[in-house]
Motif scaffolding. Structure first.
Motif, PDB file in Angstrom:
ATOM      1  N   GLY A 119     -32.950  18.373  43.833  1.00 25.06           N
ATOM      2  CA  GLY A 119     -32.383  19.713  44.010  1.00 25.06           C
ATOM      3  C   GLY A 119     -33.214  20.551  44.945  1.00 25.06           C
ATOM      4  O   GLY A 119     -34.351  20.190  45.298  1.00 25.06           O
TER       5      GLY A 119
ATOM      6  N   LEU B 164     -19.005  18.842  35.356  1.00 28.77           N
ATOM      7  CA  LEU B 164     -19.633  18.167  36.482  1.00 28.77           C
ATOM      8  C   LEU B 164     -19.498  16.656  36.331  1.00 28.77           C
ATOM      9  O   LEU B 164     -19.450  16.129  35.211  1.00 28.77           O
TER      10      LEU B 164
ATOM     11  N   TRP C  48     -22.954  17.787  43.197  1.00 25.93           N
ATOM     12  CA  TRP C  48     -22.180  18.725  42.391  1.00 25.93           C
ATOM     13  C   TRP C  48     -21.757  19.954  43.196  1.00 25.93           C
ATOM     14  O   TRP C  48     -20.706  20.534  42.927  1.00 25.93           O
ATOM     15  N   VAL C  49     -22.560  20.348  44.177  1.00 25.93           N
ATOM     16  CA  VAL C  49     -22.165  21.440  45.066  1.00 25.93           C
ATOM     17  C   VAL C  49     -20.869  21.073  45.786  1.00 25.93           C
ATOM     18  O   VAL C  49     -19.942  21.882  45.882  1.00 25.93           O
TER      19      VAL C  49
ATOM     20  N   ILE D 296     -28.123  17.647  43.069  1.00 22.32           N
ATOM     21  CA  ILE D 296     -27.467  18.953  43.049  1.00 22.32           C
ATOM     22  C   ILE D 296     -26.414  19.051  44.153  1.00 22.32           C
ATOM     23  O   ILE D 296     -25.327  19.609  43.947  1.00 22.32           O
ATOM     24  N   ASN D 297     -26.705  18.481  45.308  1.00 24.24           N
ATOM     25  CA  ASN D 297     -25.765  18.568  46.415  1.00 24.24           C
ATOM     26  C   ASN D 297     -24.441  17.874  46.098  1.00 24.24           C
ATOM     27  O   ASN D 297     -23.374  18.325  46.532  1.00 24.24           O
TER      28      ASN D 297
ATOM     29  N   VAL E 237     -26.861  24.637  40.397  1.00 25.87           N
ATOM     30  CA  VAL E 237     -25.676  24.292  41.189  1.00 25.87           C
ATOM     31  C   VAL E 237     -25.035  25.557  41.751  1.00 25.87           C
ATOM     32  O   VAL E 237     -24.690  25.622  42.938  1.00 25.87           O
TER      33      VAL E 237
END
Length: 294
Positions: A211, A54, A72-73, A69-70, A99
């Motif tokens: 997240g 990541l 890495w999404v 988190i978004n 994730v």
């Protein structure tokens, strides 16, 4: 390269490729591709397997950006569009689990199943803090996550003699913590920009928008899910396992004795077998049902 940042990934393919779904492994906080070294070769006997660092971790660039988190999404989505392009199994540990769950929720067409090894929920922290003291706590956290405090702390924390006892909190078996593991965790901390990226990461993790709320998205997910949890996990409370498992009938919960926060590394043989059986029984059956429906 992704959005101008360098990203490290790894892959392995079976000698005789078949119809088994590809698998993407997503590491946890402070870890990297190398944390899956006991798992990738096992699954590569039947599956094409991928692992990704990541942004901000491992061999990927230590970018000074607002992490969440978004972010890495979207990194996982871009990787899938570039290299995989068919429904995959996602396997994540810790933040990597969050994730993976968020990817399955946001882009279900990419995902055949999700295996989560210890699943953190950032919203639990918010729920536990009384409303009357949140503003005070927020000011304290901002002070202790400012660059003037975090950077000197980072240079001290990244030393192997400091990392080793800290890693002990994540493992139930002391003999699982060897020099290779300590090197794996400390080497990326010497990359250019690592201190600044670490500061941005800690600042992001205390934000409510870091997240998604796990309890809000788990019930809506229509995919086979495997939830693996070490009963000696001291990083994320094992009590959450039963709570999360009750939210969706498609969740298969397996709790492991003598395992901590990183069971894929600490109990690799058991975890590999559990995930392989789950893929064969649950994910393959779910895919057959989907194809029959189509």
């Amino acid at each position: 390269m992704w959005q101008g940042w360098q990203i490290r990934y790894a892959f392995m393919r079976p000698e005789c490729p078949g119809s088994d779904p590809p698998i993407l492994f997503v590491h946890g906080f402070g870890a990297s591709i190398g944390h899956w070294h006991k798992n990738l070769p096992y699954f590569a006997a039947r599956h094409t397997v991928y692992a990704i660092d990541l942004l901000g971790f491992g061999g990927s660039e230590k970018a000074a950006v607002p992490y969440n988190i978004n972010l890495w999404v979207e990194q996982v989505r871009a990787f899938w569009q570039t290299f995989i392009r068919r429904p995959m199994i996602l396997v994540g540990n810790s933040i990597g689990s969050l994730v993976a769950l968020a990817v399955a929720h946001t882009y279900p067409e990419m995902v055949q199943g999700v295996a989560m090894l210890s699943l953190p929920d950032p919203s639990v922290r918010e729920d536990m803090i009384p409303a009357w003291c949140r503003s005070v706590l927020s000011r304290i956290e901002r002070a202790f996550t400012s660059a003037w405090f975090i950077k000197p702390l980072f240079y001290w924390v990244r030393r192997p003699q400091v990392v080793r006892p800290w890693v002990g909190l994540a493992y139930a078996k002391p003999d699982a913590i060897d020099e290779d593991l300590v090197t794996l965790l400390t080497t990326p901390a010497r990359d250019r920009g690592a201190a600044q990226a670490f500061t941005h990461l800690l600042q992001a993790m205390i934000q409510p928008q870091f997240g998604p709320k796990v309890s809000a998205i788990l019930p809506a997910l229509n995919r086979p899910m495997l939830l693996l949890w070490g009963r000696q996990d001291r990083m994320v409370p094992p009590a959450l396992a039963q709570t999360f498992a009750a939210l969706n009938p498609q969740i298969q919960l397996v709790e492991l004795d003598e395992a901590g926060h990183c069971p894929h590394h600490e109990c690799a043989e058991d975890v590999n077998a559990i995930i392989a059986d789950w893929i064969q029984s649950q994910c393959s059956a779910a895919l057959s049902t989907q194809l029959q429906t189509l």
